[in-house]
Design a protein around this motif. Structure first.
Motif, PDB file in Angstrom:
ATOM      1  N   GLY A   1     106.757  21.904  52.845  1.00 29.71           N
ATOM      2  CA  GLY A   1     107.336  20.936  51.923  1.00 29.71           C
ATOM      3  C   GLY A   1     106.543  19.648  52.008  1.00 29.71           C
ATOM      4  O   GLY A   1     105.323  19.652  52.210  1.00 29.71           O
TER       5      GLY A   1
ATOM      6  N   ARG B   1     107.367  30.772  45.558  1.00 31.66           N
ATOM      7  CA  ARG B   1     107.161  31.182  46.950  1.00 31.66           C
ATOM      8  C   ARG B   1     105.681  31.116  47.328  1.00 31.66           C
ATOM      9  O   ARG B   1     104.811  31.218  46.458  1.00 31.66           O
TER      10      ARG B   1
ATOM     11  N   ASP C   1     107.018  29.126  53.820  1.00 33.48           N
ATOM     12  CA  ASP C   1     108.219  28.384  53.425  1.00 33.48           C
ATOM     13  C   ASP C   1     109.426  29.239  53.798  1.00 33.48           C
ATOM     14  O   ASP C   1     109.278  30.213  54.560  1.00 33.48           O
ATOM     15  N   SER C   2     110.599  28.916  53.254  1.00 35.23           N
ATOM     16  CA  SER C   2     111.804  29.626  53.706  1.00 35.23           C
ATOM     17  C   SER C   2     111.807  31.095  53.292  1.00 35.23           C
ATOM     18  O   SER C   2     112.554  31.889  53.833  1.00 35.23           O
TER      19      SER C   2
ATOM     20  N   LYS D   1     102.682  28.347  44.306  1.00 35.66           N
ATOM     21  CA  LYS D   1     104.086  28.267  44.767  1.00 35.66           C
ATOM     22  C   LYS D   1     104.971  27.608  43.705  1.00 35.66           C
ATOM     23  O   LYS D   1     106.101  28.018  43.465  1.00 35.66           O
TER      24      LYS D   1
ATOM     25  N   GLY E   1     106.896  25.802  57.229  1.00 40.76           N
ATOM     26  CA  GLY E   1     107.500  24.761  56.387  1.00 40.76           C
ATOM     27  C   GLY E   1     106.393  24.086  55.601  1.00 40.76           C
ATOM     28  O   GLY E   1     105.517  23.434  56.193  1.00 40.76           O
TER      29      GLY E   1
ATOM     30  N   SER F   1     102.902  20.128  53.894  1.00 42.47           N
ATOM     31  CA  SER F   1     101.779  20.221  52.964  1.00 42.47           C
ATOM     32  C   SER F   1     100.788  19.057  53.156  1.00 42.47           C
ATOM     33  O   SER F   1      99.572  19.249  53.108  1.00 42.47           O
TER      34      SER F   1
ATOM     35  N   ALA G   1     109.922  22.636  59.432  1.00 47.32           N
ATOM     36  CA  ALA G   1     111.026  22.983  58.521  1.00 47.32           C
ATOM     37  C   ALA G   1     112.338  22.384  59.036  1.00 47.32           C
ATOM     38  O   ALA G   1     112.655  21.234  58.706  1.00 47.32           O
TER      39      ALA G   1
END
Ligand code: NAD
Length: 442
Positions: A238, A286, A260-261, A281, A236, A242, A327
Motif C-alpha cells: 500500500g 491484485r 498484498d492481502s 494491480k 503489504g 510501495s 501490512a
C-alpha cells in the motif's frame, strides 16, 4: 450495527486476516512497556500514566446508504498521552478496528514521537468498516459524521489525526472541512496528510517509506553492511510498502517479492518494473499474476521471468536478506518465526512481531529494526506539515527531505548507540530513548 446485519464479506475478511490479528496488540504493547520499565528507573507515576490511555472515545456513526437504508458504524479515538505535545496519530478504516488495537497503536505513537523527537503525544483511531464496500458518497458521509463526532476532542493543539490503513489525503481533506464547519475556525493543522491543495506537505505520501529506507541505511552502516545487492521481500504494497520498495531500490537493494492481502509474486532475480505492477494491480485489483514485461502484465510472463505466485504469509519466509512486514499487526508470530530466513526484519507496519516471536528470532540472531523507529518518517513529515500550516509557509521538497533525513539519522544513531552501550536489542534501546525523553518532560 448488530452482528446479524454484518454482511458476509465481513466474516470472510475476519477469517482471512485472522492469523495476522489473533494475539491482542494491546497486551503486546503493555508487555513492551513493562520490559522497558524494568530496564530503567522509571518513575512509578509516569509508568502508571503510560500503562493506560489518557482518554478513550467511542462514537456511533449512523449514515444513510445509497439505497436509502440507515447503517450504523462504530468509530474510536484513543488519546494515549500528551506529555510531549498534542495527541498525534492515524485513523484506520478496517473491519478489524477495535478499542484494543487503537490503544496499542496510540501507545506506539507516544513512543514513536518521543524517539523521533517531535513535540507530539500519541493517539490513534478508526472505524470498523470494510471501505471497499462503500461508494465514494457513503465513504464521505461516514467520514464527515466521524469528524463531527470527534470535533469536540480534536484540534490543532489538542489532537491531530492523520491517514493510516485505508485512509488517504482526500479523507483528511473531508475531516478538515467538516471540523472547520462545526467549529467556525480556519484550522488547516487539525489533520495532517492532506492533499497539497488543502494544506498538505510535499513529501508526505512518500515519507514513511522514505524514512524506513533511511532507518535501514543508518542501521546497516553501524553493522558495517552495504545495502547494495541485498534481497528484500515486502508484505503489504500500500502507501508504505510501495514507496519503501522504490527507495530501497534506489539504495541498491533488489526487491524480489511483494504481496498484498490477496497474494503476491516472487521473482528471485528481482522485480524490474514496480510502476507496471502498480498499474496492473490498479486494473486487476491484485498483485498476484502481475508479471510485467514491457506493458504486458500477466501470467504468460511468469516462466520467462522465473517467478511464482505466493500467499501473503509466504512473503515473510522466503530466502532473502531483509523481510519487511508493511501490512498489519501480528504478521510474525511464534507459529512462523522459526521459518524466517532473513537476517534483518524492517518493521514498517506497527506491531508486526509478537513478543513470543521476537524471543525465537533473538535466538537466531535476527536483527529487528523496530517499528517505532522504522516507520517514524510518516509522523516526522506530519509534524513538518503541521508546522507549515501553523506558520502559513510551505516548504519545498528539498527542505522536507533534508529535515526528514536529519530526524531519521539522529533517531537511528541514538537508538543504535543505546543498543550498543546497554547491550540490548534495537527495540529495547528505542523504548529506553523514548522513556528518557518522556521522563525529562513529565
Ligand atoms: P495501506 O492501506 O495503504 O496498505 C496496506 C497494504 O497491506 C495493502 O497493500 C493491503 O492489501 C496489504 N495487506 C493487508 N492485509 C494483508 C495481509 N494479510 N497480507 C499481506 N498484505 C496485506 O496502509 P499503509 O498506510 O501502507 O499502512 C501499512 C502499515 O504501516 C500499517 O501497519 C500502518 O499502521 C503502518 N504505518 C503507516 C504509516 C503511514 O504514513 N501511512 C505510518 C506509520 C506506520
Amino acid at each position: 450495527m448488530s452482528p446479524d446485519s454484518y454482511p458476509l464479506y465481513f466474516y470472510e475478511l475476519c477469517a482471512y486476516n485472522g492469523a495476522m490479528q489473533d494475539p491482542n496488540p494491546w497486551t503486546d504493547a503493555r508487555s513492551r512497556l513493562e520490559d522497558a520499565a524494568k530496564q530503567t528507573d522509571l518513575d512509578p507515576l509516569l509508568h502508571a500514566r503510560l500503562a493506560e490511555p489518557d482518554r478513550v472515545i467511542e462514537v456511533s456513526l449512523p449514515i444513510r446508504m445509497d439505497d436509502g437504508r440507515i447503517k450504523t458504524f462504530r468509530g474510536y479515538r484513543v488519546q494515549h498521552n500528551n506529555i510531549l505535545g498534542p495527541y498525534k496519530g492515524g485513523l484506520r478504516y478496517h473491519p478489524r478496528v477495535d478499542l484494543d488495537e487503537a490503544k496499542a497503536l496510540a501507545f506506539w505513537m507516544t513512543m514513536k514521537c518521543a524517539i523521533i523527537d517531535i513535540p507530539f503525544g500519541g493517539g490513534k483511531g478508526g472505524i470498523a468498516v470494510n471501505h471497499k464496500e462503500l461508494s465514494e458518497g457513503e465513504l464521505e458521509r461516514l467520514t464527515r459524521e466521524f469528524a463531527r463526532k470527534l470535533a469536540p476532542v480534536i484540534g490543532p493543539d489538542k489532537d491531530v489525526p492523520a491517514p493510516d490503513v485505508n485512509t488517504n489525503a482526500k479523507i483528511m481533506d473531508w475531516i478538515r472541512d467538516e471540523y472547520e464547519k462545526v467549529t467556525g475556525e480556519n484550522a488547516p493543522p487539525v489533520v495532517t496528510g492532506k492533499t497539497l491543495e488543502h494544506g498538505g506537505s510535499r513529501g508526505r505520501p512518500e515519507a514513511t517509506g522514505a524514512g524506513g529506507a533511511l532507518a535501514l541505511q543508518s542501521i546497516l552502516k553501524t553493522l558495517g553492511r552495504d545495502p547494495k545487492g541485498m534481497t528484500v521481500a515486502i508484505q503489504g504494497f500500500g502507501n508504505v510498502g510501495s514507496y519503501l520498495a522504490r527507495y530501497l531500490r534506489k539504495m541498491g537493494c533488489v526487491i524480489v517479492a511483494i504481496s498484498d492481502s490477496k497474494g503476491g509474486l516472487y521473482i528471485p532475480r528481482g522485480i524490474a518494473d514496480l510502476d507496471a505492477i502498480e498499474a496492473c494491480k490498479e486494473k486487476s485489483g491484485r498483485i498476484a499474476g502481475c508479471y510485467c514485461v514491457g506493458s504486458v502484465c500477466d501470467l504468460s510472463n511468469m516462466e520467462s521471468l522465473g517467478g511464482k505466485d505466493i500467499q501473503p504469509e509466504d512473503t515473510l519466509t522466503l530466502p532473502v536478506d531483509i523481510v519487511v512486514p508493511a501490512a498489519l499487526e501480528n504478521a510474525i508470530t511464534k507459529e512462523n518465526a522459526d521459518k524466517i530466513q532473513a537476517s534483518i526484519i524492517l518493521e514498517m507496519a506497527n506491531g508486526p512481531t509478537t513478543p513470543e516471536a521476537e524471543e525465537l528470532l533473538a535466538e537466531k540472531g535476527t536483527i529487528i529494526i523496530t517499528d517505532v523507529l522504522a516507520n517514524a518518517g510518516g509522523v516526522a513529515v506530519s509534524y513538518f506539515e503541521w508546522l507549515q500550516n501553523k506558520h502559513d509557509e510551505p516548504w519545498d521538497e528539498e527542505h522536507v527531505f533534508t529535515a526528514l533525513q536529519q530526524k531519521m539519522d539522529a533517531a537511528a544513531a541514538n537508538v543504535a548507540e543505546v543498543a550498543d552501550t546497554r547491550k540490548c536489542t534495537l527495540r529495547e534501546a528505542a523504548y529506553l530513548v523514548a522513556l528518557e525523553r518522556l521522563s525529562a518532560r513529565a
